[in-house]
Design a protein around this motif. Sequence first.
Motif, mmCIF file in Angstrom:
data_model
loop_
_atom_site.group_PDB
_atom_site.id
_atom_site.type_symbol
_atom_site.label_atom_id
_atom_site.label_comp_id
_atom_site.label_asym_id
_atom_site.label_seq_id
_atom_site.Cartn_x
_atom_site.Cartn_y
_atom_site.Cartn_z
ATOM 1 N N LEU A 159 39.950 34.025 32.072
ATOM 2 C CA LEU A 159 41.157 34.783 32.414
ATOM 3 C C LEU A 159 40.925 35.623 33.671
ATOM 4 O O LEU A 159 40.716 35.061 34.733
ATOM 5 C CB LEU A 159 41.669 35.599 31.219
ATOM 6 C CG LEU A 159 42.207 34.754 30.064
ATOM 7 C CD1 LEU A 159 42.502 35.617 28.840
ATOM 8 C CD2 LEU A 159 43.460 33.974 30.477
ATOM 9 N N VAL A 160 40.951 36.941 33.566
ATOM 10 C CA VAL A 160 40.832 37.792 34.757
ATOM 11 C C VAL A 160 39.360 38.046 35.066
ATOM 12 O O VAL A 160 38.622 38.554 34.230
ATOM 13 C CB VAL A 160 41.568 39.136 34.549
ATOM 14 C CG1 VAL A 160 41.428 40.023 35.772
ATOM 15 C CG2 VAL A 160 43.039 38.893 34.225
ATOM 16 N N HIS A 161 38.945 37.690 36.276
ATOM 17 C CA HIS A 161 37.554 37.875 36.711
ATOM 18 C C HIS A 161 37.528 37.885 38.233
ATOM 19 O O HIS A 161 38.570 37.825 38.895
ATOM 20 C CB HIS A 161 36.651 36.782 36.121
ATOM 21 C CG HIS A 161 37.089 35.409 36.492
ATOM 22 N ND1 HIS A 161 36.623 34.755 37.599
ATOM 23 C CD2 HIS A 161 37.978 34.573 35.903
ATOM 24 C CE1 HIS A 161 37.206 33.568 37.689
ATOM 25 N NE2 HIS A 161 38.026 33.444 36.661
ATOM 26 N N ILE A 168 41.344 47.755 29.672
ATOM 27 C CA ILE A 168 40.054 47.439 30.289
ATOM 28 C C ILE A 168 40.242 46.408 31.395
ATOM 29 O O ILE A 168 39.747 46.572 32.513
ATOM 30 C CB ILE A 168 39.048 46.953 29.216
ATOM 31 C CG1 ILE A 168 38.687 48.116 28.285
ATOM 32 C CG2 ILE A 168 37.804 46.364 29.873
ATOM 33 C CD1 ILE A 168 37.949 47.692 27.028
ATOM 34 N N VAL A 169 40.950 45.324 31.108
ATOM 35 C CA VAL A 169 41.188 44.276 32.101
ATOM 36 C C VAL A 169 41.966 44.832 33.291
ATOM 37 O O VAL A 169 41.669 44.506 34.450
ATOM 38 C CB VAL A 169 41.930 43.079 31.458
ATOM 39 C CG1 VAL A 169 42.413 42.098 32.509
ATOM 40 C CG2 VAL A 169 41.033 42.376 30.451
ATOM 41 N N SER A 170 42.930 45.672 33.043
ATOM 42 C CA SER A 170 43.761 46.236 34.109
ATOM 43 C C SER A 170 42.966 47.052 35.117
ATOM 44 O O SER A 170 43.360 47.171 36.279
ATOM 45 C CB SER A 170 44.876 47.091 33.516
ATOM 46 O OG SER A 170 45.760 46.280 32.767
ATOM 47 N N LEU A 171 41.835 47.599 34.687
ATOM 48 C CA LEU A 171 41.004 48.380 35.607
ATOM 49 C C LEU A 171 40.494 47.543 36.777
ATOM 50 O O LEU A 171 40.234 48.067 37.855
ATOM 51 C CB LEU A 171 39.816 48.997 34.861
ATOM 52 C CG LEU A 171 40.142 50.082 33.855
ATOM 53 C CD1 LEU A 171 38.893 50.472 33.069
ATOM 54 C CD2 LEU A 171 40.760 51.290 34.547
ATOM 55 N N ARG A 193 47.960 47.153 44.044
ATOM 56 C CA ARG A 193 49.139 46.522 44.620
ATOM 57 C C ARG A 193 49.680 45.379 43.761
ATOM 58 O O ARG A 193 50.738 44.830 44.025
ATOM 59 C CB ARG A 193 48.843 46.001 46.023
ATOM 60 C CG ARG A 193 47.859 44.858 46.057
ATOM 61 C CD ARG A 193 47.537 44.364 47.448
ATOM 62 N NE ARG A 193 46.664 43.272 47.663
ATOM 63 C CZ ARG A 193 45.960 42.530 46.822
ATOM 64 N NH1 ARG A 193 46.017 42.766 45.565
ATOM 65 N NH2 ARG A 193 45.192 41.544 47.202
ATOM 66 N N VAL A 194 48.934 45.007 42.712
ATOM 67 C CA VAL A 194 49.296 43.867 41.869
ATOM 68 C C VAL A 194 49.738 44.365 40.499
ATOM 69 O O VAL A 194 49.006 45.080 39.822
ATOM 70 C CB VAL A 194 48.091 42.899 41.707
ATOM 71 C CG1 VAL A 194 48.439 41.759 40.762
ATOM 72 C CG2 VAL A 194 47.638 42.374 43.061
ATOM 73 N N GLU A 195 50.959 43.999 40.116
ATOM 74 C CA GLU A 195 51.438 44.280 38.755
ATOM 75 C C GLU A 195 50.726 43.323 37.805
ATOM 76 O O GLU A 195 50.539 42.162 38.145
ATOM 77 C CB GLU A 195 52.926 43.921 38.622
ATOM 78 C CG GLU A 195 53.919 44.850 39.134
ATOM 79 C CD GLU A 195 55.318 44.255 38.898
ATOM 80 O OE1 GLU A 195 55.632 43.780 37.779
ATOM 81 O OE2 GLU A 195 56.078 44.259 39.860
#
Length: 154
Positions: free
Chosen positions: A10-12, A44-47, A52-54
Amino acid sequence: MLWFRIDNRLVHGQIIEAWLPYTGARRLLVANDALAADDLQQQIVSLAIPGRVEVHFVRVDALAQYCTGRTDDGDDTLVLFATCADARRAFDAGVGMNTLNIGNLHYTPGKKQLCAHVSVSDDDEACLRFFSRHSVALDFRCVPNEPVQIKGWS
């Protein structure tokens, strides 16, 4: 263009440093049931996401409704799925995809290695064939500046 990617991480870093700039995305949609239900993990991921990115975390089955409920056209959006099955669920629920980037599916015993960053189970293979039969172009690459690893796969 609305971008879709399967990446079990996912987010990385590759998403933040390569795919967000490449796509010009100002919105990141993480379509994952577990993450959508876990506020702490979302924080945690949102950090890691640039300011600038929603970022939005949605259940896979709610992605179609989320996309159609927007007043913009989503051209600046990158959608992440953890699995082929999740991408298929979204497609079956009405999410239209022209291209699906297959970014990373880890190897585990019983999976077939298609390229350095993609290993598929029989179910994954069937899912990818489904997309191919439904005219969704499959883009096998980890980062945007590398060549597509598999062309014409079906």
